[in-house]
Design an enzyme around this catalytic site. Structure first.
Site, PDB file in Angstrom:
ATOM      1  N   ASN A   9       6.108  -7.748   0.347  1.00  0.00           N
ATOM      2  CA  ASN A   9       5.444  -8.843   0.616  1.00  0.00           C
ATOM      3  C   ASN A   9       5.781 -10.046  -0.477  1.00  0.00           C
ATOM      4  OD1 ASN A   9       3.435 -10.870   0.655  1.00  0.00           O
ATOM      5  ND2 ASN A   9       1.790  -9.707  -0.394  1.00  0.00           N
ATOM      6  N   TRP A  10       6.773 -11.076   0.162  1.00  0.00           N
ATOM      7  CA  TRP A  10       7.261 -12.044  -0.553  1.00  0.00           C
ATOM      8  C   TRP A  10       6.258 -12.997  -1.278  1.00  0.00           C
ATOM      9  CZ3 TRP A  10      12.566 -12.619   2.349  1.00  0.00           C
ATOM     10  CH2 TRP A  10      13.347 -11.619   2.079  1.00  0.00           C
ATOM     11  N   LYS A  11       5.069 -13.057  -0.642  1.00  0.00           N
ATOM     12  CA  LYS A  11       4.178 -13.930  -1.030  1.00  0.00           C
ATOM     13  C   LYS A  11       4.796 -15.670  -0.947  1.00  0.00           C
ATOM     14  CE  LYS A  11       1.603 -10.654  -3.619  1.00  0.00           C
ATOM     15  NZ  LYS A  11       0.813 -10.406  -4.961  1.00  0.00           N
ATOM     16  N   HIS A  98      -5.004  -9.493   3.275  1.00  0.00           N
ATOM     17  CA  HIS A  98      -4.443  -9.220   1.889  1.00  0.00           C
ATOM     18  C   HIS A  98      -5.594 -10.014   0.860  1.00  0.00           C
ATOM     19  CE1 HIS A  98      -2.330 -10.029  -1.870  1.00  0.00           C
ATOM     20  NE2 HIS A  98      -1.263  -8.793  -1.393  1.00  0.00           N
ATOM     21  N   GLU A 100      -5.276 -11.720  -1.617  1.00  0.00           N
ATOM     22  CA  GLU A 100      -4.956 -13.159  -2.079  1.00  0.00           C
ATOM     23  C   GLU A 100      -5.681 -13.965  -1.069  1.00  0.00           C
ATOM     24  OE1 GLU A 100      -1.321 -12.911  -2.959  1.00  0.00           O
ATOM     25  OE2 GLU A 100      -1.581 -11.574  -4.701  1.00  0.00           O
ATOM     26  N   GLU A 168      -5.019  -1.821  -1.874  1.00  0.00           N
ATOM     27  CA  GLU A 168      -4.418  -2.511  -3.030  1.00  0.00           C
ATOM     28  C   GLU A 168      -5.723  -3.011  -4.015  1.00  0.00           C
ATOM     29  OE1 GLU A 168      -0.555  -4.308  -1.959  1.00  0.00           O
ATOM     30  OE2 GLU A 168      -2.211  -5.894  -1.278  1.00  0.00           O
ATOM     31  N   GLY A 174       0.015  -7.711  -9.181  1.00  0.00           N
ATOM     32  CA  GLY A 174       0.420  -8.692 -10.073  1.00  0.00           C
ATOM     33  C   GLY A 174       0.256  -8.547 -11.561  1.00  0.00           C
ATOM     34  N   SER A 212       1.530  -3.576  -8.303  1.00  0.00           N
ATOM     35  CA  SER A 212       2.244  -3.372  -9.268  1.00  0.00           C
ATOM     36  C   SER A 212       3.041  -1.913  -9.325  1.00  0.00           C
ATOM     37  CB  SER A 212       1.551  -3.207 -10.600  1.00  0.00           C
ATOM     38  OG  SER A 212       0.960  -4.610 -10.994  1.00  0.00           O
ATOM     39  N   GLY A 233       4.846  -6.352  -3.945  1.00  0.00           N
ATOM     40  CA  GLY A 233       5.080  -7.732  -4.194  1.00  0.00           C
ATOM     41  C   GLY A 233       6.176  -8.257  -5.240  1.00  0.00           C
ATOM     42  N   GLY A 234       5.651  -8.356  -6.388  1.00  0.00           N
ATOM     43  CA  GLY A 234       6.833  -8.861  -7.369  1.00  0.00           C
ATOM     44  C   GLY A 234       7.927  -8.170  -7.304  1.00  0.00           C
TER      45      GLY A 234
HETATM   46  P1  PGA Z   1       2.360  -6.905  -6.865  1.00  0.00           P
HETATM   47  O1  PGA Z   1       1.768  -7.282  -5.272  1.00  0.00           O
HETATM   48  O2  PGA Z   1       3.282  -5.619  -6.338  1.00  0.00           O
HETATM   49  O3  PGA Z   1       3.225  -7.853  -7.233  1.00  0.00           O
HETATM   50  O4  PGA Z   1       1.265  -6.490  -7.459  1.00  0.00           O
HETATM   51  C1  PGA Z   1       1.174  -6.486  -4.343  1.00  0.00           C
HETATM   52  C2  PGA Z   1       0.600  -7.420  -3.359  1.00  0.00           C
HETATM   53  O5  PGA Z   1      -0.066  -7.822  -3.545  1.00  0.00           O
HETATM   54  O6  PGA Z   1       0.992  -6.706  -1.960  1.00  0.00           O
END
Ligand code: PGA
Length: 251
Positions: A9-11, A98, A100, A168, A174, A212, A233-234
């Site tokens: 997930n590149w956000k 998600h 967010e 999640e 994050g 994470s 994500g990251g």
């Molecule tokens: P993260 O994000 O790996 O940076 O914690 C995961 C996500 O939000 O899907």
């Protein structure tokens, strides 16, 4: 029985140019060890990069999806994108709900259920994200929150649809703080049991862990009986770390 799935997930990162370069580097780096359909690989770029990334990934084993959709097919919804628009751009799936989106953009359980149905209606694979906040976990309500989110999104859905769940925990996203593999496994088992109660084919539904995930913790998470993949994500922003996570899924 459940094909492992590794998703990035590149956000709000990576331009179309960055994304195309990423696909080239990733396909080169996994060519020697990823064969056939195992694991399934997905990238979720920004809406702006989706079409370029999907084109770059055509013919590879990487599938591309959106990070969010509107529930309607079209209309006067400034700034939004719909499932048919994603499909026309080469997208084959979408994240739905998600955290967010839930926390920062007002996505409600009801809206998420509608988005999920729109994705299914247009043959996009929905990746339904669920997870509790730290306060909810500390007050002992994590499982109730997660099963409540599942019920709200999936109640009444036919068993034969294809979808993926991503657990999640909000406090792990994050933050560099992962759920322990035992806690993650316990929640995944609870999710699977709840899917059965909702009339979903619990044994074949894939449940991803996210929050994470890094090259050094992916293998242990993926080793758990009910963890069928990871949503990253990251660590998905760099082809080297993402391909290390893919290697862990081959383990
Ligand atoms: P993260 O994000 O790996 O940076 O914690 C995961 C996500 O939000 O899907």
């Amino acid at each position: 029985m459940r094909t492992p799935l590794v998703a990035g997930n590149w956000k709000m990162h990576l331009t179309a140019t960055d994304g195309v370069r990423f696909v080239e580097e990733l396909t080169a780096s996994i060519a020697s060890h990823v064969h056939g359909t195992h694991p399934e690989l997905w990238l979720f770029p920004t809406a702006l990069a989706l079409e370029s990334v999907a084109r770059a990934a055509a013919g590879s084993k990487i599938r591309v999806g959106a990070q969010n959709i509107h529930a309607a097919d079209s209309g006067a919804f400034t700034g939004e994108i719909s499932a048919p628009l994603v499909a026309a751009a080469g997208g084959r799936g979408t994240l739905v709900g998600h955290s967010e989106r839930r926390q920062l953009f007002g996505d409600t359980d009801e809206g998420i259920a509608a988005k999920l149905r729109s994705a299914l209606a247009h043959d996009l694979l929905p990746v339904l994200c669920v997870g509790e906040t730290l306060a909810e976990r500390e007050s002992g309500r994590a499982e109730a929150v997660v099963t409540g989110q599942l019920t709200a999104a999936l109640d009444g859905l036919p068993a034969e649809v294809e979808l993926v769940i991503a657990y999640e925990p909000v406090w792990a996203i994050g933050t560099g703080r992962t759920a322990s593999s035992a806690d993650a496994q316990a929640m995944h088992a609870a999710i699977r049991a709840h899917l059965g109660q909702l009339g979903q084919p619990a044994d074949t539904r894939r449940i991803l862990y996210g929050g994470s995930v890094k090259p050094d913790n992916a293998a242990e998470l993926l080793d758990q009986a009910d963890i069928d993949g990871v949503l990253v994500g990251g660590a998905s922003l760099d082809p080297a770390s993402f391909s290390a996570i893919i290697r862990a899924a081959l383990g």
